[in-house]
Design a protein around this motif. Structure first.
Motif, PDB file in Angstrom:
ATOM      1  N   ARG A  48      39.843  35.403  31.550  1.00 52.89           N
ATOM      2  CA  ARG A  48      40.819  34.752  32.436  1.00 52.89           C
ATOM      3  C   ARG A  48      41.841  35.777  32.853  1.00 52.89           C
ATOM      4  O   ARG A  48      42.215  36.627  32.073  1.00 52.89           O
ATOM      5  N   GLY A  49      42.295  35.658  34.072  1.00 54.05           N
ATOM      6  CA  GLY A  49      43.380  36.541  34.474  1.00 54.05           C
ATOM      7  C   GLY A  49      43.279  36.869  35.936  1.00 54.05           C
ATOM      8  O   GLY A  49      42.458  36.315  36.662  1.00 54.05           O
ATOM      9  N   ALA A  50      44.152  37.798  36.340  1.00 54.96           N
ATOM     10  CA  ALA A  50      44.201  38.152  37.746  1.00 54.96           C
ATOM     11  C   ALA A  50      42.946  38.915  38.125  1.00 54.96           C
ATOM     12  O   ALA A  50      42.512  39.798  37.404  1.00 54.96           O
ATOM     13  N   CYS A  96      45.808  34.885  48.787  1.00 57.36           N
ATOM     14  CA  CYS A  96      46.558  35.378  47.629  1.00 57.36           C
ATOM     15  C   CYS A  96      48.048  35.485  47.928  1.00 57.36           C
ATOM     16  O   CYS A  96      48.797  36.072  47.145  1.00 57.36           O
ATOM     17  N   LYS A 133      45.928  39.636  44.474  1.00 58.76           N
ATOM     18  CA  LYS A 133      45.230  39.187  43.266  1.00 58.76           C
ATOM     19  C   LYS A 133      45.268  37.670  43.163  1.00 58.76           C
ATOM     20  O   LYS A 133      46.204  37.049  43.646  1.00 58.76           O
ATOM     21  N   GLU A 172      44.428  34.319  40.315  1.00 62.18           N
ATOM     22  CA  GLU A 172      44.115  33.951  38.937  1.00 62.18           C
ATOM     23  C   GLU A 172      42.717  33.340  38.929  1.00 62.18           C
ATOM     24  O   GLU A 172      42.445  32.395  39.650  1.00 62.18           O
ATOM     25  N   ARG A 173      41.867  33.892  38.149  1.00 64.72           N
ATOM     26  CA  ARG A 173      40.509  33.406  38.169  1.00 64.72           C
ATOM     27  C   ARG A 173      39.869  33.580  36.802  1.00 64.72           C
ATOM     28  O   ARG A 173      40.294  34.395  35.995  1.00 64.72           O
ATOM     29  N   GLN A 174      38.823  32.800  36.592  1.00 67.69           N
ATOM     30  CA  GLN A 174      38.033  32.993  35.386  1.00 67.69           C
ATOM     31  C   GLN A 174      36.788  33.773  35.792  1.00 67.69           C
ATOM     32  O   GLN A 174      36.050  33.356  36.674  1.00 67.69           O
TER      33      GLN A 174
END
Ligand SMILES: [Zn+2]
Ligand SMILES: [Zn+2]
Length: 368
Positions: free
Chosen positions: A148-150, A209, A214, A216-218
């Motif tokens: 998970r994260g940018a 965005c 960037k 936030e995505r899995q």
């Protein structure tokens, strides 16, 4: 206060040395005396400051000519005595000069250094946990882990600018992200307030965005778990961490591995231990056993006649593959002998007969 040394003498160059010689001499001195290379060495620190001070004057044509004509006094009290300045102040004030010097080497390039080093921009590292079965740990496997994260925005390829447009070079800092101001003789570098250090501005932000570049995505990352991996080991997947700022290299992904317990096996490094119950007749007469392996295949083991409870039968190379690929550990089979808890009438009778059969030997042994 000691008398200041001549700047040419400090750098060990002639008074008519050309800028290139001065530059080389300073670089040599800075590398030699840099605090990252000489931790806790006050003399080296003093020399580093002295050389930096000398270079800051001699590398500037105007200051150099003032110094040539009037000496130290000509430079006045404009802050040119570095001997009492903190190391951190000097390093941060001259950061630009240093990066100009050692740029392309990734900071100062000192092994083990790190204090105040201007690291090349790079995304953050990410740590995740992953659990795999003993079977997979032994065979090795590829598995997806979720991160998970940018992630870099796909609509604008991370630029933050609306597709079809480009970010523009910041006019405040000419794209460097740093604004320099001069106070006295010292150049101060600060983050450019116009672009907040990005070096570029975006006129039409990307809708996906909001101009950040960037989202936030899995993400799913396919991780290779090498055969022989164990709990509390960490895998590194280069370039699968957070994306770097404005298109620079991504960080790394670290996977902390847990290998699930398998009720059938106890793992000791590369060896496996399993327990197997056999009957008293099997122990006495000998037997051939089929032993399960973690990959659900089987291997046969010879139990010799007269095997005692607790005997360990070892099967070479049937354990866990070594990570260095030099073979595998062993599988140890601990043999336990079952003693029947309930006896049929016939079983009791047979055991009594067996007892009388075995007793003479027993007595003979005890009589010596
Ligand atoms: Zn700017
Ligand atoms: Zn975008």
């Amino acid at each position: 206060m000691t008398e200041k040394r001549d700047y040419y003498e400090v750098l060990g160059v002639a008074r008519d040395a050309d800028p290139d010689d001065i530059r080389k001499a300073y670089r040599q001195a800075a590398l030699k005396h840099h605090p990252d290379r000489n931790p806790g060495d006050a003399t080296a620190e003093a020399k580093f400051k002295e050389a930096t001070e000398a270079y800051s004057v001699l590398s500037d044509a105007e200051k150099r000519s003032t110094y040539d004509r009037f000496g130290h006094a000509g430079l006045g009290s404009g802050g040119f005595d570095f001997s009492n300045a903190g190391m951190g102040d000097i390093l941060s004030q001259f950061q630009d000069m240093f990066s100009d010097f050692f740029g392309g080497m990734g900071g100062f390039g000192f092994p083990g250094g790190g204090r105040r080093r201007a690291a090349p921009p790079r995304g953050q590292d990410v740590r995740v946990e992953a659990t795999i079965s003993l079977k997979d740990a032994i065979a090795g496997c590829k598995k997806e882990v979720c991160v998970r994260g940018a992630a870099s925005c796909e609509q604008c390829n991370g630029s933050g600018a609306k597709p079809g447009t480009e970010p523009e070079r910041c006019v405040g800092c000419n794209g460097t992200g740093q604004a320099t101001t001069q106070r006295g003789f010292i150049m101060f570098s600060t983050t450019c307030p116009r672009c907040r250090g990005a070096g570029q501005t975006i006129k039409d932000p990307c809708a996906g965005c909001s101009g950040v570049g960037k989202v936030e995505r899995q993400r799913k990352v396919l991780v290779t778990f090498p055969a022989g991996i164990d709990s509390e080991q960490r895998l590194r997947v280069p370039g699968q961490g957070m994306p770097g700022p404005s298109g620079s290299a991504a960080g790394d992904l670290y996977v902390d591995v847990t290998v699930e317990d398998d009720a059938r096996f106890q793992r000791e490094g590369y060896d496996l231990i399993t327990r197997r119950e056999i009957s008293f007749p099997e122990a006495a007469l000998g037997a051939e056993l089929e032993i399960d392996l973690p990959d659900d295949s089987q291997v046969s083991v010879d139990v010799p006649a007269g095997t005692q409870p607790g005997t360990v039968l070892s099967l070479r190379g049937k354990g866990v593959p070594r990570l260095d690929q030099r073979g595998s550990g062993d599988l140890h089979v601990v043999v336990e002998v079952q003693v029947p808890r309930k006896l049929s009438k016939r079983a009791r009778q047979l055991l009594n007969e067996l007892e009388s059969e075995l007793t003479p030997t027993h007595e003979a042994a005890s009589l010596g």
